[in-house]
Write an enzyme that holds these catalytic residues in place. Structure first.
Site, PDB file in Angstrom:
ATOM      1  N   HIS A 172      87.532  47.058  28.762  1.00 53.71           N
ATOM      2  CA  HIS A 172      87.687  47.048  29.987  1.00 53.71           C
ATOM      3  C   HIS A 172      86.796  46.707  30.603  1.00 53.71           C
ATOM      4  O   HIS A 172      87.123  45.940  32.048  1.00 53.71           O
ATOM      5  CB  HIS A 172      88.476  48.288  30.173  1.00 53.71           C
ATOM      6  CG  HIS A 172      89.495  49.112  29.398  1.00 53.71           C
ATOM      7  ND1 HIS A 172      89.732  50.154  28.781  1.00 53.71           N
ATOM      8  CD2 HIS A 172      90.214  47.969  29.280  1.00 53.71           C
ATOM      9  CE1 HIS A 172      90.900  50.642  28.704  1.00 53.71           C
ATOM     10  NE2 HIS A 172      91.814  49.501  28.772  1.00 53.71           N
ATOM     11  N   ASP A 212     109.148  42.549  24.599  1.00 49.97           N
ATOM     12  CA  ASP A 212     107.657  41.906  23.327  1.00 49.97           C
ATOM     13  C   ASP A 212     107.121  40.665  24.198  1.00 49.97           C
ATOM     14  O   ASP A 212     107.407  40.152  24.660  1.00 49.97           O
ATOM     15  CB  ASP A 212     108.502  40.932  21.976  1.00 49.97           C
ATOM     16  CG  ASP A 212     108.211  40.936  20.570  1.00 49.97           C
ATOM     17  OD1 ASP A 212     107.535  41.766  20.364  1.00 49.97           O
ATOM     18  OD2 ASP A 212     107.793  39.373  21.127  1.00 49.97           O
ATOM     19  N   ASP A 263      95.991  42.636  23.962  1.00 50.34           N
ATOM     20  CA  ASP A 263      95.072  43.196  22.878  1.00 50.34           C
ATOM     21  C   ASP A 263      96.846  44.282  21.985  1.00 50.34           C
ATOM     22  O   ASP A 263      97.131  45.584  22.101  1.00 50.34           O
ATOM     23  CB  ASP A 263      94.427  44.145  23.622  1.00 50.34           C
ATOM     24  CG  ASP A 263      95.260  45.321  24.452  1.00 50.34           C
ATOM     25  OD1 ASP A 263      96.354  44.605  24.908  1.00 50.34           O
ATOM     26  OD2 ASP A 263      94.568  46.421  24.930  1.00 50.34           O
ATOM     27  N   SER A 296      94.205  49.032  30.921  1.00 50.08           N
ATOM     28  CA  SER A 296      93.982  47.675  30.837  1.00 50.08           C
ATOM     29  C   SER A 296      94.871  47.204  32.478  1.00 50.08           C
ATOM     30  O   SER A 296      94.728  47.224  33.136  1.00 50.08           O
ATOM     31  CB  SER A 296      94.165  46.821  29.992  1.00 50.08           C
ATOM     32  OG  SER A 296      95.767  46.474  29.758  1.00 50.08           O
TER      33      SER A 296
END
Length: 281
Positions: free
Chosen positions: A19, A145, A166, A102
């Site tokens: 972050h 997705d 991530d 995030s």
């Protein structure tokens, strides 16, 4: 693949690195006035409650934000100070109970001309994401997705953008899948800044990601990594890193300062802080 919930891991040493560096990158891109498209491909719930049963189960946040929070009033690198300020914006009582992930970090940095997209496929996580950002008109939320969404949403109309990936890497094939996704994305949106987080685990499968990207033909990939060695004995993950395709040069000095500060304060100068080119220009 829908079993992973980041609430069990929120605020750990890997979150601190990802972050803070992510904020350094976005801040550098915002030195130009042109609009930005920001895309958080694996958003999870966006904001985490560190008083939750999930977070308290293993208290992984003690390895990250819990260790760093008492230092928030000291002399800090710009990226670290920014991260603390965004956390304080979520906690009027001076605690770090509500921890921005995030998506919340990127949302806090948005300018009026910028746009943010975030997606997650986990039903519970997406519901929490939608609830947390239901009043944010410049944030598009997608229950889909991530590996399908990346090519579908590129290139953006803004012509400038940062794409952050991530995944949990619970499936070992995800390391290679991330590399294929980035390789395809670069053909669609060559000017994009791509940020890939990866864990350091005993199996060493992050090397599969490295090798696949080296073979892809993509140039200018920066490696920012914090290897804690024996600093986190209660955790399988002993460190983490970020691979950054097309990093803005304005960000490099601040990212290095952030990494050096984390090296000093998260692992007391032990282990290894790596800042170099996985693939040069």
């Amino acid at each position: 693949m829908l079993s992973y919930q980041h609430s069990y891991h929120a605020g750990n040493h890997a979150d601190a690195l990802k972050h803070i560096v992510l904020g350094d990158l976005v801040a550098a891109m915002m030195l130009k006035e042109a609009p930005l498209f920001l895309f958080d491909a694996f958003a999870s719930r966006g904001i985490y409650n560190l008083d939750s049963a999930e977070a308290l189960k293993n208290r992984e946040f003690d390895s990250g934000i819990g260790k760093l929070w008492p230092l928030r009033h000291g002399h800090l690198p710009e990226g670290v100070s920014r991260w603390f300020n965004i956390i304080e914006g979520e906690n009027s009582d001076g605690s770090f109970t509500r921890l921005p992930g995030s998506t919340a970090l990127l949302a806090a940095m948005l300018r009026d001309t910028d746009r943010l997209a975030a997606c997650d496929l986990h039903p519970q996580e997406f519901d929490a994401l939608r609830e947390g950002f239901k009043n944010s008109r410049r944030i598009a939320l997608h229950k889909r997705d991530a590996f399908e969404a990346v090519p579908a949403l590129l290139p953006p109309v803004e012509k400038r953008g940062l794409i952050f990936l991530d995944p949990s890497y619970e499936n070992k094939e995800e390391y290679k899948k991330v590399a294929r996704t980035i390789s395809d994305a670069c053909t669609r949106f060559r000017a994009g800044v791509y940020v890939i987080w990866y864990p350091l685990l005993p199996a060493g499968r992050h090397l599969d990601l490295f090798n696949a990207l080296k073979r892809s033909g993509i140039r200018k990939i920066l490696r920012v990594e914090l290897d804690g060695k024996e600093s986190f004995p209660e955790m399988q993950m002993y460190g983490s890193g970020l691979l950054i395709v097309n990093p803005p040069w304005h960000a490099e000095q601040n990212m290095k300062r952030s990494l050096d500060w984390l090296h000093q304060h998260l692992i007391a100068g032990n282990g290894l802080a790596t800042f170099n080119w996985l693939v040069p220009e």
